[in-house]
Design an enzyme around this catalytic site. Structure first.
Site, short mmCIF file in Angstrom:
data_model
loop_
_atom_site.label_atom_id
_atom_site.label_comp_id
_atom_site.label_asym_id
_atom_site.label_seq_id
_atom_site.Cartn_x
_atom_site.Cartn_y
_atom_site.Cartn_z
N TRP A 156 34.33 -28.30 -62.13
CA TRP A 156 33.72 -27.58 -63.24
C TRP A 156 33.79 -26.06 -63.10
O TRP A 156 33.34 -25.33 -63.98
CB TRP A 156 32.25 -28.01 -63.41
CG TRP A 156 31.28 -27.38 -62.45
CD1 TRP A 156 31.46 -27.16 -61.12
CD2 TRP A 156 29.97 -26.89 -62.77
NE1 TRP A 156 30.34 -26.58 -60.57
CE2 TRP A 156 29.41 -26.41 -61.56
CE3 TRP A 156 29.20 -26.82 -63.93
CZ2 TRP A 156 28.13 -25.86 -61.49
CZ3 TRP A 156 27.92 -26.29 -63.86
CH2 TRP A 156 27.41 -25.82 -62.67
N ASP A 157 34.38 -25.59 -62.00
CA ASP A 157 34.42 -24.15 -61.76
C ASP A 157 35.21 -23.40 -62.82
O ASP A 157 35.12 -22.18 -62.92
CB ASP A 157 35.00 -23.87 -60.38
CG ASP A 157 34.13 -24.43 -59.27
OD1 ASP A 157 33.57 -23.66 -58.49
OD2 ASP A 157 34.03 -25.67 -59.19
N GLU A 208 23.23 -30.88 -56.53
CA GLU A 208 23.72 -32.06 -55.82
C GLU A 208 22.75 -32.59 -54.76
O GLU A 208 23.07 -33.56 -54.07
CB GLU A 208 25.09 -31.76 -55.20
CG GLU A 208 26.16 -31.53 -56.24
CD GLU A 208 27.52 -31.21 -55.65
OE1 GLU A 208 28.52 -31.53 -56.31
OE2 GLU A 208 27.57 -30.64 -54.53
N GLN A 218 21.43 -25.63 -55.90
CA GLN A 218 21.93 -24.52 -56.70
C GLN A 218 21.26 -24.54 -58.06
O GLN A 218 20.46 -25.43 -58.36
CB GLN A 218 23.45 -24.64 -56.87
CG GLN A 218 23.88 -25.86 -57.67
CD GLN A 218 25.34 -26.18 -57.46
OE1 GLN A 218 25.70 -26.91 -56.55
NE2 GLN A 218 26.19 -25.66 -58.34
#
Length: 830
Positions: free
Chosen positions: A354-355, A492, A617
């Site tokens: 997804w970066d 995550e 995150q």
């Protein structure tokens, strides 16, 4: 400090792996790590060259588990160049005494320089001067120029130039239990013209890799021919014998070419490689063309900042440099995406994730042709995403969290915790929000380019099939709202609920970030369809069997997805998050220090991070990263939830205290969301993100590959966040708020066929459009709307505003943008 040169003035073996990555050279086709020419793979060095999209699959049985992985393959090593004096052993630069050591990466020219003065065991002092490039002019070429000067000795010297096909994937320690021999050597050889050739094949994907190298050796103007050549099973080499004289330089040039069997406009890869190196000019000519190509890139892509922080410009330039080495115009005709760790190493196995969400915004405003090509990578894998959805009992297209060659799910189902040594389940494949990110990327690309052809031919189909997937995953509740269950958000650390079997009840319900993204895309898809000519829309709907009843369901879900709240205005990360235990951050910091990989710490202790309010995150905060306050208010209003501007900062404070920053992206996200409320803290976090790979913030992982998503995110933080750039309703809006430590920012942007020079200081904003033939565009600063034609320039005085004024201004600007009002053509506005 030189803003264009990354310099190291000593040799530190424990940091060599990191430097090999930071000083790696590439051109969007190949990337070659900055290993020394004499180095072989060990715990200090790791020579590696990688082909963009060069994947191969292997299966390993370890501890009773059969594990299949698709890896980015380490290619045959082109660099090998070694020397020995007289009959001594081959000199290894790890076994000499350094008198001087200097390594420089010149960002402006894309060249690596190494200057070494060393004393060997016999007391002989030698100077080794090396320059290296991977050509940005010709994507197949790499070149090395070395000058060896004896300083206190004379005598016989032997030079050995080699190509090594016996390489393996060995660059990530925790992967070393897995099969890493991806290549088989088909043949290798040499000819009288000092051309070495080697042909390999990937054992599963059957892609052929061909490499040829031409070595030239001169001393005192005389060319030296090879004395010996040999071809072994996986290696081909040639040796040069000559007499060295004190103070007289020996000059070596090695020109290499990589081709592969999927290259366009080629006959046979090895023939093409040999032909290219045979006709290639000297190093100086290759360097001239390469430097010119880099100069042209920097004209388009550079961002200049003036700050009180030493090194900020260099770090920013380094991030742009590696982004352009990973994805360049050489990538346009290749079937590749853009990986989170670049093509610089083997972390994440080079998979596409997804970066893109952090990378594409920079490219959209610089090289939109490249963004278009990278989006096409997703479109080519649409059928595989459809197949994945069908196998899951769903409709539409379910894109994988990790994608490689053909778009199947490449995420591991188990992974090794290096702290405990145990293999543990990996449920990261549940991050279905990747599909929503693809839609977001498509829309942002269209906003920057107004490329209706791409939207009509490819984008609309992608949008509709992803919308269809989310519709089939959404389940109606008795109260009329819709749930999305069994998924993960970006965090995550949370993969399932505590004390459940993830194989049976994995995933989470109503992850807030996912549901907001789905609400947005199920609404935005109608804007996409409205942009398509009626006949093409009809044909698309007929081909997809898309009926009005299904469109009505999309509208209904878009306005009725469930989002939970707790503690008076805190967006609940997922249903049940508020019932989790608070985590003892201070106690664990005293015990372990660095808590970035808290999940590994807890697993080692037999604990489960799913039990705690502790995030790896930004998760909820990604909503504020991607959407403006106006857009969030619009989404919340559509969903029937109340919204106030205070909600944003309240949530930022809440989740920041509960985040370990175990992902390099987290620093970028937090710096962005704090930019308006706390500029000083935002800039501190931006500085941390800018230094991420240089300081190896992620605890030794930089040697496995750059963190490209974070690098691009820091660039975009400067480019869009601090400049306040927003593209909505055909308006390019600016609302700059530079950090106090930044006096000036300047950049060149591409927007809807215009080339714009933008300069921002603490006091004013100037936007100039370069001369060309193009329709006017609409720009805005707060409530000041201007129509800008090529050749025009506008300067706006920047005014600090109080919070109530800002909210009123934002609402007025939103109304103005929707009305597309133009306020005249005067050159300056207050």
């Amino acid at each position: 400090m030189n803003d264009w040169t990354l310099t190291y003035e000593d040799y530190e073996p424990e940091k060599e792996g990191r430097r090999e990555v930071l000083c790696a050279l590439g051109n969007g086709y190949i990337v070659s790590r900055a290993a020394a020419p004499d180095a072989s793979a060990d715990d200090v060095h790791y020579p590696g060259t990688y082909l963009a999209g060069g994947y191969n699959r292997l299966t390993t049985t370890t501890e009773g588990h059969a594990i299949e992985n698709e890896d980015l393959v380490n290619l045959p090593n082109w660099l090998l160049l070694t020397m020995r004096i007289g009959g001594d052993d081959w000199i290894t630069l790890d076994r000499v005494d350094y008198l001087d050591y200097r390594q420089e990466l010149n960002l402006k020219e894309g060249m690596l320089t190494r200057i070494l003065r060393f004393r060997d065991g016999a007391g002989q002092i030698t100077c080794w001067r090396e320059r290296r490039i991977v050509s940005m002019d010709n994507r197949h070429l790499a070149a090395l120029a070395v000058t060896i000067t004896p300083e206190n000795w004379s005598g016989p010297i032997t030079l050995r130039s080699s190509l090594n096909g016996g390489v393996t994937n060995w660059g990530v320690a925790r992967y070393r239990r897995l099969n890493g021999r991806h290549l088989e050597t088909i043949d290798c050889g040499y000819d009288d013209g000092a051309i070495l050739t080697l042909r390999s094949r990937m054992v599963q994907s059957r892609r052929e890799i061909a490499i040829a190298a031409h070595t030239r050796v001169e001393t005192e103007g005389n060319a030296i021919a090879p004395a010996r050549s040999e071809a072994l099973t996986d290696l081909v080499a040639e040796e040069y014998d000559l007499e060295a004289h004190e103070g007289r330089p020996i000059c070596i040039e090695k020109i290499a070419a990589y081709f592969n069997s999927k290259d366009n406009a080629t006959s046979e890869p090895l023939m093409e490689a040999a032909k290219l190196v045979r006709g290639a000019g000297p190093f100086a000519e290759l360097l001239r063309k390469h430097s010119l190509a880099w100069g042209h890139l920097w004209e388009q892509c550079d961002i200049r900042i003036r700050t009180t922080n030493d090194g900020a410009q260099l770090k920013l330039g380094l991030h742009i440099f590696h982004l352009l080495q990973t994805a360049s115009l050489h990538s346009v005709d290749m079937d590749v995406g853009v990986p989170p760790r670049g093509w610089h190493g083997e972390a994440y196995r080079g998979h596409i994730m997804w970066d893109e969400l952090f990378i594409f915004p920079y490219l959209n405003l610089r090289m939109p042709t490249l963004t278009r090509a990278l989006l096409y990578y997703r479109y080519r894998r649409l059928d595989e995403a459809r197949r994945a959805a069908r196998e899951a009992g769903l409709k539409g297209a379910m894109f994988p969290w990790q994608s490689g060659s053909n778009g199947r799910e490449e995420s591991q189902r188990i992974h090794l915790n290096p702290m405990s040594g145990r293999w543990v389940p990996d449920d990261s494949w549940r991050q279905r929000h990747i599909g929503a990110a693809i839609c977001y990327n498509l829309w942002q690309y269209f906003q920057a380019t107004e490329d209706r052809d791409f939207l009509i031919d490819y984008g609309a189909e992608l949008f509709c099939e992803i919308a269809r997937f989310w519709s089939s995953l959404s389940k109606r509740r008795p109260d009329g709202r819709f749930d999305i269950d069994g998924v993960m958000g970006p965090d995550e650390f949370h993969t399932s609920y505590p004390r459940v079997d993830p194989a049976i009840e994995g995933g989470l319900k109503n992850n807030a970030y996912t549901n907001v993204m789905v609400s947005w895309l199920l609404s935005r898809v109608f804007d996409v369809l409205d942009l398509i000519p009626s006949d093409k829309r009809r044909r698309l709907c007929e081909r997809l069997e898309l009926k009005e009843e299904e469109l009505d369901r999309w509208r209904e879900i878009s306005g009725n997805l469930a989002i939970a709240f707790h503690d008076d205005g805190i967006i609940t990360q997922f249903e049940g998050y508020d019932e989790l235990r608070e985590f003892d951050w201070e106690g664990y910091r005293r015990k372990y220090g660095d808590l970035q990989r808290l999940d590994r710490i807890l697993e080692t202790e037999g604990e489960d991070p799913n039990c705690y309010k502790a995030s790896k995150q930004a998760d909820v905060l990604m909503i504020f990263y991607l959407f403006s306050r106006e857009e969030i208010e619009e989404i919340f209003h559509r969903l029937g939830y109340s919204f106030s501007p205070d909600l944003i900062f309240k949530n930022i404070q809440y989740y920041t205290r509960r985040t370990s920053h175990g992902s390099s992206l987290s620093w970028v996200t937090h710096a962005w969301v704090l930019a308006r409320a706390d500029r000083q803290r935002s800039w501190q976090l931006a500085q941390t993100a800018l230094a991420g790979d240089i300081t190896d913030l992620q605890d030794g992982t930089t040697r496995e590959g750059i963190h490209l998503g974070a690098m691009a995110g820091t660039v975009d933080l400067i480019q869009r966040c601090y400049s306040g750039i927003e593209m909505r309703d055909g308006v390019l809006a600016f609302n700059p708020r530079l950090p106090d430590e930044m006096q000036q920012m300047s950049a060149t942007l591409r927007y809807r066929r215009h080339t714009l020079d933008v300069e921002i200081t603490q006091d004013c904003l100037t936007i100039s459009s370069r001369l060309m033939i193009a329709h006017p565009i609409t720009i805005a600063y707060r409530s000041h709307i201007r129509e800008l034609s090529p050749g025009q320039s506008f300067t706006f005085d920047l005014v600090e505003e109080h919070k109530p004024d800002r909210i009123a201004r934002e609402r007025e600007q939103e109304r103005a943008c929707k009305g597309r009002t133009v306020e005249g053509t005067e050159d300056r506005a207050a």
